[in-house]
Write a protein that holds these residues in place. Structure first.
Motif, PDB file in Angstrom:
ATOM      1  N   LEU A  47      -9.970  32.813  -1.901  1.00 52.29           N
ATOM      2  CA  LEU A  47     -11.347  33.128  -2.282  1.00 52.29           C
ATOM      3  C   LEU A  47     -11.891  34.277  -1.433  1.00 52.29           C
ATOM      4  N   ILE A  48     -11.614  34.270  -0.143  1.00 53.33           N
ATOM      5  CA  ILE A  48     -12.068  35.358   0.729  1.00 53.33           C
ATOM      6  C   ILE A  48     -11.421  36.678   0.322  1.00 53.33           C
ATOM      7  N   VAL A  49     -10.114  36.655   0.056  1.00 57.80           N
ATOM      8  CA  VAL A  49      -9.425  37.863  -0.411  1.00 57.80           C
ATOM      9  C   VAL A  49     -10.058  38.339  -1.705  1.00 57.80           C
ATOM     10  N   THR A  50     -10.356  37.418  -2.597  1.00 56.82           N
ATOM     11  CA  THR A  50     -10.967  37.775  -3.882  1.00 56.82           C
ATOM     12  C   THR A  50     -12.337  38.401  -3.678  1.00 56.82           C
ATOM     13  N   MET A  51     -13.150  37.797  -2.833  1.00 52.35           N
ATOM     14  CA  MET A  51     -14.498  38.309  -2.605  1.00 52.35           C
ATOM     15  C   MET A  51     -14.485  39.695  -1.947  1.00 52.35           C
ATOM     16  N   VAL A  76      -5.114  24.230 -12.098  1.00 55.08           N
ATOM     17  CA  VAL A  76      -6.392  24.737 -12.639  1.00 55.08           C
ATOM     18  C   VAL A  76      -7.517  23.766 -12.305  1.00 55.08           C
ATOM     19  N   ASN A  77      -7.310  22.478 -12.536  1.00 56.94           N
ATOM     20  CA  ASN A  77      -8.349  21.480 -12.249  1.00 56.94           C
ATOM     21  C   ASN A  77      -8.713  21.448 -10.766  1.00 56.94           C
ATOM     22  N   ILE A  78      -7.712  21.538  -9.919  1.00 57.82           N
ATOM     23  CA  ILE A  78      -7.948  21.503  -8.476  1.00 57.82           C
ATOM     24  C   ILE A  78      -8.731  22.741  -8.042  1.00 57.82           C
ATOM     25  N   ILE A  79      -8.349  23.896  -8.565  1.00 60.44           N
ATOM     26  CA  ILE A  79      -9.039  25.141  -8.224  1.00 60.44           C
ATOM     27  C   ILE A  79     -10.484  25.106  -8.712  1.00 60.44           C
ATOM     28  N   LEU A  80     -10.683  24.686  -9.964  1.00 65.52           N
ATOM     29  CA  LEU A  80     -12.044  24.631 -10.507  1.00 65.52           C
ATOM     30  C   LEU A  80     -12.915  23.657  -9.723  1.00 65.52           C
ATOM     31  N   ASN A  81     -12.363  22.517  -9.355  1.00 61.75           N
ATOM     32  CA  ASN A  81     -13.102  21.546  -8.556  1.00 61.75           C
ATOM     33  C   ASN A  81     -13.507  22.158  -7.213  1.00 61.75           C
ATOM     34  N   TYR A  82     -12.580  22.839  -6.583  1.00 62.69           N
ATOM     35  CA  TYR A  82     -12.860  23.492  -5.303  1.00 62.69           C
ATOM     36  C   TYR A  82     -13.973  24.532  -5.465  1.00 62.69           C
ATOM     37  N   LEU A  83     -13.853  25.378  -6.483  1.00 64.18           N
ATOM     38  CA  LEU A  83     -14.844  26.443  -6.686  1.00 64.18           C
ATOM     39  C   LEU A  83     -16.231  25.880  -6.982  1.00 64.18           C
ATOM     40  N   ILE A  84     -16.295  24.829  -7.777  1.00 70.57           N
ATOM     41  CA  ILE A  84     -17.592  24.211  -8.088  1.00 70.57           C
ATOM     42  C   ILE A  84     -18.210  23.621  -6.826  1.00 70.57           C
ATOM     43  N   CYS A  85     -17.410  22.909  -6.056  1.00 68.95           N
ATOM     44  CA  CYS A  85     -17.920  22.323  -4.803  1.00 68.95           C
ATOM     45  C   CYS A  85     -18.394  23.402  -3.841  1.00 68.95           C
ATOM     46  N   LYS A  86     -17.602  24.445  -3.691  1.00 68.30           N
ATOM     47  CA  LYS A  86     -17.942  25.532  -2.773  1.00 68.30           C
ATOM     48  C   LYS A  86     -19.209  26.264  -3.227  1.00 68.30           C
ATOM     49  N   ALA A  87     -19.297  26.555  -4.509  1.00 72.94           N
ATOM     50  CA  ALA A  87     -20.452  27.292  -5.038  1.00 72.94           C
ATOM     51  C   ALA A  87     -21.731  26.469  -4.963  1.00 72.94           C
ATOM     52  N   THR A  88     -21.640  25.176  -5.225  1.00 76.23           N
ATOM     53  CA  THR A  88     -22.847  24.351  -5.203  1.00 76.23           C
ATOM     54  C   THR A  88     -23.310  24.034  -3.786  1.00 76.23           C
ATOM     55  N   THR A  89     -22.385  23.970  -2.836  1.00 77.02           N
ATOM     56  CA  THR A  89     -22.803  23.678  -1.462  1.00 77.02           C
ATOM     57  C   THR A  89     -23.353  24.917  -0.761  1.00 77.02           C
ATOM     58  N   LEU A  95     -21.020  34.129  -4.534  1.00 75.96           N
ATOM     59  CA  LEU A  95     -19.925  33.167  -4.668  1.00 75.96           C
ATOM     60  C   LEU A  95     -19.915  32.531  -6.053  1.00 75.96           C
ATOM     61  N   ILE A  96     -21.071  32.252  -6.590  1.00 72.69           N
ATOM     62  CA  ILE A  96     -21.150  31.681  -7.939  1.00 72.69           C
ATOM     63  C   ILE A  96     -20.579  32.668  -8.957  1.00 72.69           C
ATOM     64  N   GLY A  97     -20.917  33.947  -8.805  1.00 72.37           N
ATOM     65  CA  GLY A  97     -20.396  34.971  -9.711  1.00 72.37           C
ATOM     66  C   GLY A  97     -18.888  35.124  -9.617  1.00 72.37           C
ATOM     67  N   ILE A  98     -18.362  35.164  -8.400  1.00 71.11           N
ATOM     68  CA  ILE A  98     -16.909  35.265  -8.195  1.00 71.11           C
ATOM     69  C   ILE A  98     -16.206  34.027  -8.746  1.00 71.11           C
ATOM     70  N   SER A  99     -16.779  32.861  -8.485  1.00 76.95           N
ATOM     71  CA  SER A  99     -16.188  31.602  -8.984  1.00 76.95           C
ATOM     72  C   SER A  99     -16.139  31.593 -10.505  1.00 76.95           C
ATOM     73  N   ALA A 100     -17.191  32.088 -11.132  1.00 74.76           N
ATOM     74  CA  ALA A 100     -17.225  32.156 -12.598  1.00 74.76           C
ATOM     75  C   ALA A 100     -16.133  33.097 -13.116  1.00 74.76           C
ATOM     76  N   LYS A 101     -15.944  34.222 -12.456  1.00 75.01           N
ATOM     77  CA  LYS A 101     -14.891  35.161 -12.874  1.00 75.01           C
ATOM     78  C   LYS A 101     -13.501  34.525 -12.744  1.00 75.01           C
ATOM     79  N   ILE A 102     -13.280  33.826 -11.636  1.00 79.68           N
ATOM     80  CA  ILE A 102     -11.987  33.167 -11.436  1.00 79.68           C
ATOM     81  C   ILE A 102     -11.782  32.091 -12.500  1.00 79.68           C
TER      82      ILE A 102
END
Length: 106
Positions: A47-51, A76-89, A95-102
């Motif tokens: 995620l940091i590399v992506t950002m 895919v499920n594990i990644i999406l779960n991680y991104l949702i948790c990270k973005a909401t916390t 981060l929300i925008g990057i998570s949506a793109k991923i």
């Protein structure tokens, strides 16, 4: 290991690290890693590399995420779960925008 060294090198070396890492990432099944801290650590580094570098190395960063899900679709499920948790916390709009793109990419 390659992702840890990512920030200390120039853009050409970063591209090489991404290309070198692709085949290894393709064989990672996140659901078999019992230590959730290790899974989160890997996803955090990606995620940091992506950002930081996805604007410069669009194809390389995209391929890392796609390769992580290529062989093991359950990633895919594990990644999406991680991104949702990270973005909401963090509630960071960046981060929300990057998570949506991923998420759309996967």
């Amino acid at each position: 290991e390659g992702l840890i060294r990512f920030k200390g090198v120039n853009d050409l070396s970063r591209e090489r690290i991404l290309n070198y890492t692709k085949p290894f990432v393709k064989n990672i099944n996140l659901s078999l890693i019992k230590d959730i801290v290790r899974v989160c650590s890997l996803l955090e580094k990606l995620l940091i590399v992506t950002m930081k570098y996805s604007d410069i190395m669009i194809v390389g960063v995209k391929n890392i995420w796609l390769n992580l899900c290529y062989k093991y679709k359950e990633n895919v499920n594990i990644i999406l779960n991680y991104l949702i948790c990270k973005a909401t916390t963090t509630r960071s709009s960046t981060l929300i925008g990057i998570s949506a793109k991923i998420a759309l990419m996967l």
